[in-house]
Design a protein around this motif. Structure first.
Motif, short mmCIF file in Angstrom:
data_model
loop_
_atom_site.label_atom_id
_atom_site.label_comp_id
_atom_site.label_asym_id
_atom_site.label_seq_id
_atom_site.Cartn_x
_atom_site.Cartn_y
_atom_site.Cartn_z
N PHE A 73 0.91 -1.17 -0.05
CA PHE A 73 0.01 0.04 0.03
C PHE A 73 1.02 1.15 0.11
CE2 PHE A 73 -2.68 -3.53 1.59
CZ PHE A 73 -3.80 -3.22 1.00
N LEU A 74 0.77 2.21 -1.26
CA LEU A 74 1.72 3.29 -0.99
C LEU A 74 0.82 4.51 -0.55
CD1 LEU A 74 3.03 2.27 -4.83
CD2 LEU A 74 4.38 2.36 -2.43
N SER A 75 1.33 5.29 0.25
CA SER A 75 0.77 6.37 0.54
C SER A 75 0.61 7.33 -0.73
CB SER A 75 1.55 7.27 1.92
OG SER A 75 2.74 7.67 1.50
N HIS A 76 2.02 7.61 -1.28
CA HIS A 76 1.70 8.48 -2.53
C HIS A 76 3.29 8.09 -2.99
CE1 HIS A 76 4.30 10.54 0.66
NE2 HIS A 76 4.54 11.60 -0.07
N TYR A 77 3.62 8.82 -4.03
CA TYR A 77 4.82 8.50 -4.80
C TYR A 77 5.90 9.41 -4.88
CZ TYR A 77 0.59 6.31 -6.64
OH TYR A 77 -0.46 5.59 -6.65
N HIS A 78 6.03 10.45 -3.88
CA HIS A 78 7.45 11.08 -3.88
C HIS A 78 8.62 10.08 -3.39
CE1 HIS A 78 4.98 14.93 -2.50
NE2 HIS A 78 5.05 14.83 -3.76
N PHE A 79 9.72 10.44 -3.84
CA PHE A 79 10.75 9.65 -3.99
C PHE A 79 11.09 8.94 -2.81
CE2 PHE A 79 13.59 12.04 -7.20
CZ PHE A 79 12.82 11.48 -8.15
N ASP A 80 11.07 9.57 -1.37
CA ASP A 80 11.27 9.07 -0.34
C ASP A 80 10.27 7.64 0.08
OD1 ASP A 80 9.57 11.26 -0.24
OD2 ASP A 80 9.77 11.10 2.18
N LEU A 154 -7.71 7.17 3.79
CA LEU A 154 -8.17 8.48 3.83
C LEU A 154 -7.20 9.29 3.14
CD1 LEU A 154 -10.34 10.14 5.51
CD2 LEU A 154 -8.59 10.54 6.84
N PRO A 155 -7.69 10.22 2.28
CA PRO A 155 -6.99 11.39 1.58
C PRO A 155 -6.28 12.28 2.67
CG PRO A 155 -8.87 11.29 0.26
CD PRO A 155 -9.19 10.52 1.75
N LEU A 156 -5.38 12.72 2.52
CA LEU A 156 -4.55 13.47 3.68
C LEU A 156 -4.16 14.85 2.63
CD1 LEU A 156 -2.12 11.17 5.37
CD2 LEU A 156 -4.30 12.10 6.23
N ARG A 157 -3.53 15.78 3.54
CA ARG A 157 -3.33 17.17 2.70
C ARG A 157 -1.94 17.11 2.48
NH1 ARG A 157 -3.04 22.68 5.94
NH2 ARG A 157 -3.41 24.13 4.56
N HIS A 158 -1.21 17.01 1.34
CA HIS A 158 0.05 17.07 0.80
C HIS A 158 -0.03 17.24 -0.53
CE1 HIS A 158 3.97 15.61 1.91
NE2 HIS A 158 4.19 14.76 0.81
N PRO A 159 1.11 18.03 -1.02
CA PRO A 159 1.50 18.22 -2.26
C PRO A 159 1.29 17.00 -3.16
CG PRO A 159 3.08 19.46 -0.94
CD PRO A 159 2.38 18.55 -0.26
N PHE A 176 -1.74 4.60 9.99
CA PHE A 176 -0.33 5.30 9.33
C PHE A 176 -0.77 6.59 8.46
CE2 PHE A 176 2.27 4.78 5.27
CZ PHE A 176 3.59 5.04 6.00
N ALA A 177 -0.19 7.75 9.22
CA ALA A 177 -0.65 9.00 8.62
C ALA A 177 0.66 9.69 8.25
CB ALA A 177 -1.75 9.69 9.34
N THR A 178 1.29 9.34 7.31
CA THR A 178 2.59 10.15 7.02
C THR A 178 2.17 11.12 6.01
OG1 THR A 178 4.90 9.65 6.55
CG2 THR A 178 3.33 8.21 5.12
N ASP A 179 3.08 12.10 5.84
CA ASP A 179 3.00 13.12 4.84
C ASP A 179 1.66 13.98 4.87
OD1 ASP A 179 5.19 11.10 4.28
OD2 ASP A 179 5.89 12.80 2.59
N HIS A 221 3.89 18.99 5.40
CA HIS A 221 4.04 18.07 6.76
C HIS A 221 3.63 18.76 7.94
CE1 HIS A 221 6.48 15.35 4.14
NE2 HIS A 221 7.04 16.54 3.55
N SER A 222 3.66 18.10 9.15
CA SER A 222 3.11 18.45 10.35
C SER A 222 4.41 18.47 11.49
CB SER A 222 2.15 17.51 10.71
OG SER A 222 0.87 17.81 9.91
N THR A 223 3.98 18.69 12.71
CA THR A 223 4.79 18.94 13.87
C THR A 223 4.39 17.96 14.94
OG1 THR A 223 3.17 20.25 14.73
CG2 THR A 223 4.93 21.26 13.31
#
Ligand SMILES: [Zn+2]
Ligand SMILES: [Zn+2]
Length: 278
Positions: A73-80, A154-159, A176-179, A221-223
């Protein structure tokens, strides 16, 4: 019969770029990857950062010639979050069956995104021709079942977008709520509801409050402070600060953990090798 616990193992904790330097090695320098062994040669994987290589190596040390199934399961496709994929040894094993789940990005389905990334001139081998059997699923709002784990997103807020995943197994839950950048009320509230009562909430804690305010608003990103707020509102049992900034040393992470625990005592900070039971 008592329930069989699973362990979600963290292979990569770092956001943005790997940090193989002395000051970051205790928590870890690999980018985002987690996996759970669901038994009977079935594995669940969250994201394919450089930590994925270590997971693949662990699999390669097991008995060869066995059919194994991977649900990725991929959160998104940024390199990291995908840069470990070309070095995932099960890709090159004809006994592997690998299913990638991800969202359609800029009109391109997950298959197209990954096949364009693992191909010349970026990499000498084409994903489209690897020996393993590879399947692709474009995520929609419906939950997916892998073995006896229910996976929702669930969609998150990220470029360029990002998905949170929730794993449910016999009454236990990991989110799991990264990025994710906090601050959009509708998305934040949706994430609180999505995480309600979770046993573990893994949350993007990339920045210190001061870094975020002065420089990084709108970077996606968040804090640790946003993490604590979300954990408190969602009444989660355990908060795991995640996606560590590449410039944050182990000492700075120790300091962040100490401060976060004053507000939310059940806080941990993600470390390579950590396992979360569910
Ligand atoms: Zn990231
Ligand atoms: Zn990202």
């Amino acid at each position: 019969m008592s329930r069989q616990d699973y362990a979600l193992r963290i292979w990569g904790v770092r956001g943005t770029i790997p940090t193989p330097i002395g000051q970051t090695l205790r928590y870890g320098g690999n980018t985002v990857c987690l996996s759970a062994d669901l038994g009977v040669e079935r594995y669940l994987v969250l994201d394919c950062g450089t930590g994925l290589r270590m997971f693949g190596n662990a699999i390669a040390s097991r008995q060869q010639g066995v059919e194994r199934h991977y649900s990725v399961f991929l959160s998104h496709y940024h390199f990291d979050h995908i840069q470990g994929l070309p070095f995932f040894t099960p890709l090159y094993d004809a006994h592997s069956v690998i299913t990638f789940h991800g969202f359609k990005s800029l009109g391109r389905p997950v298959r197209q995104v990954l096949e364009e990334f693992i191909a010349p001139p970026y990499f000498p081998v084409r994903l489209a021709g690897v020996p393993s059997k590879v399947n692709y699923v474009d995520a929609d709002a419906l939950p997916v079942t892998v073995s006896d784990v229910e996976v929702s997103c669930l969609p998150l807020r990220h470029p360029d977008g990002s998905l949170s995943y929730r794993l449910r197994h016999e009454g236990k839950t990991i989110v799991f709520a990264t990025d994710h950048e906090f601050g959009d009320e509708a998305t934040d509230n949706a994430l609180v509801r999505f995480s309600e009562g979770a046993d573990h909430l893994i949350y993007d804690a990339t920045y210190q409050q001061s870094e975020y305010e002065s420089l990084r608003r709108g970077w996606g990103h968040s804090t640790w402070y946003a993490a604590v707020n979300t954990a408190r509102q969602a009444k989660v049992k355990n908060l795991i600060l995640f996606h560590h900034h590449p410039d944050h040393s182990d000492r700075e992470l120790d300091e962040i953990l100490k401060v976060a625990r004053r507000d939310f005592p059940a806080t941990e900070i993600a470390q390579e090798g950590m396992e979360l039971r569910f």
